[in-house]
Design a protein around this motif. Structure first.
Motif, PDB file in Angstrom:
ATOM      1  N   GLU A   2     -93.500  17.271  74.939  1.00  0.00           N
ATOM      2  CA  GLU A   2     -94.201  17.106  76.196  1.00  0.00           C
ATOM      3  C   GLU A   2     -95.551  16.437  75.967  1.00  0.00           C
ATOM      4  O   GLU A   2     -96.329  16.888  75.150  1.00  0.00           O
ATOM      5  CB  GLU A   2     -94.427  18.463  76.862  1.00  0.00           C
ATOM      6  N   VAL A  55     -91.457  19.363  90.297  1.00  0.00           N
ATOM      7  CA  VAL A  55     -90.753  18.252  89.651  1.00  0.00           C
ATOM      8  C   VAL A  55     -90.503  17.194  90.722  1.00  0.00           C
ATOM      9  O   VAL A  55     -89.874  17.467  91.737  1.00  0.00           O
ATOM     10  CB  VAL A  55     -89.411  18.706  89.023  1.00  0.00           C
ATOM     11  N   LYS A  79     -92.379  16.099  85.831  1.00  0.00           N
ATOM     12  CA  LYS A  79     -93.038  17.372  86.099  1.00  0.00           C
ATOM     13  C   LYS A  79     -94.486  17.100  86.463  1.00  0.00           C
ATOM     14  O   LYS A  79     -95.141  16.254  85.864  1.00  0.00           O
ATOM     15  CB  LYS A  79     -92.954  18.290  84.883  1.00  0.00           C
ATOM     16  N   ASN A  88     -89.630  14.313  82.314  1.00  0.00           N
ATOM     17  CA  ASN A  88     -88.718  15.372  81.909  1.00  0.00           C
ATOM     18  C   ASN A  88     -87.334  14.817  81.580  1.00  0.00           C
ATOM     19  O   ASN A  88     -86.763  15.127  80.551  1.00  0.00           O
ATOM     20  CB  ASN A  88     -88.630  16.397  83.048  1.00  0.00           C
TER      21      ASN A  88
END
Length: 142
Positions: A2, A55, A79, A88
């Protein structure tokens, strides 16, 4: 992996990778990537759209050659958390002129940094160019 980015950084990284066309955020707000997401969030702040979704679904065409030609669509699930964005999942689809699916590729566990460049994403769903077999030359005959 991430990688959290603010909207400017997020949009710049994807734009530099070739995602510089027009997109829709949550099925509306057409515009360049940053403008589309920004307009959606602005409408959430104004109360027009309600609370922002955690999201966001961002969709657009990666390749378009006209209504009667096959095209490549892209859907990105982004996200959104406290003003930070991270990619994502991405889905790339090649469809024929009637909207029928020809080929699809889904990429998960992405980050904005390791997302494919637009040409790589298109290549995931494009058919490899077929090579013609070249007959062997038999040489000169005397």
């Amino acid at each position: 992996m991430e990688v959290l980015s603010d909207l400017n950084t997020f949009a710049k990284i994807l734009t530099d990778k070739g995602y510089n066309g027009y997109f829709h955020t949550q099925g509306a707000y057409p515009g360049k990537l940053k403008d589309s997401i920004g307009e959606y969030l602005e409408n959430c702040r104004n109360g027009t759209e309600g609370t922002p979704k955690p999201v966001l679904l961002i969709t657009g065409y990666l390749q378009w050659a006209g209504e009667n030609k096959p095209h490549v669509e892209c859907s990105m699930w982004v996200k959104h958390l406290n003003g930070k964005f991270f990619l994502n999942k991405m889905e790339v689809k090649r469809k024929d002129q009637y909207g029928h699916l020809l080929k699809q590729s889904e990429l998960t566990n992405l980050s904005v940094v390791n997302a494919p460049k637009i040409k790589e994403a298109i290549a995931l769903v494009s058919d490899a160019p077929q090579q013609k077999a070249v007959p062997k030359s038999r040489g000169f005959r005397h």
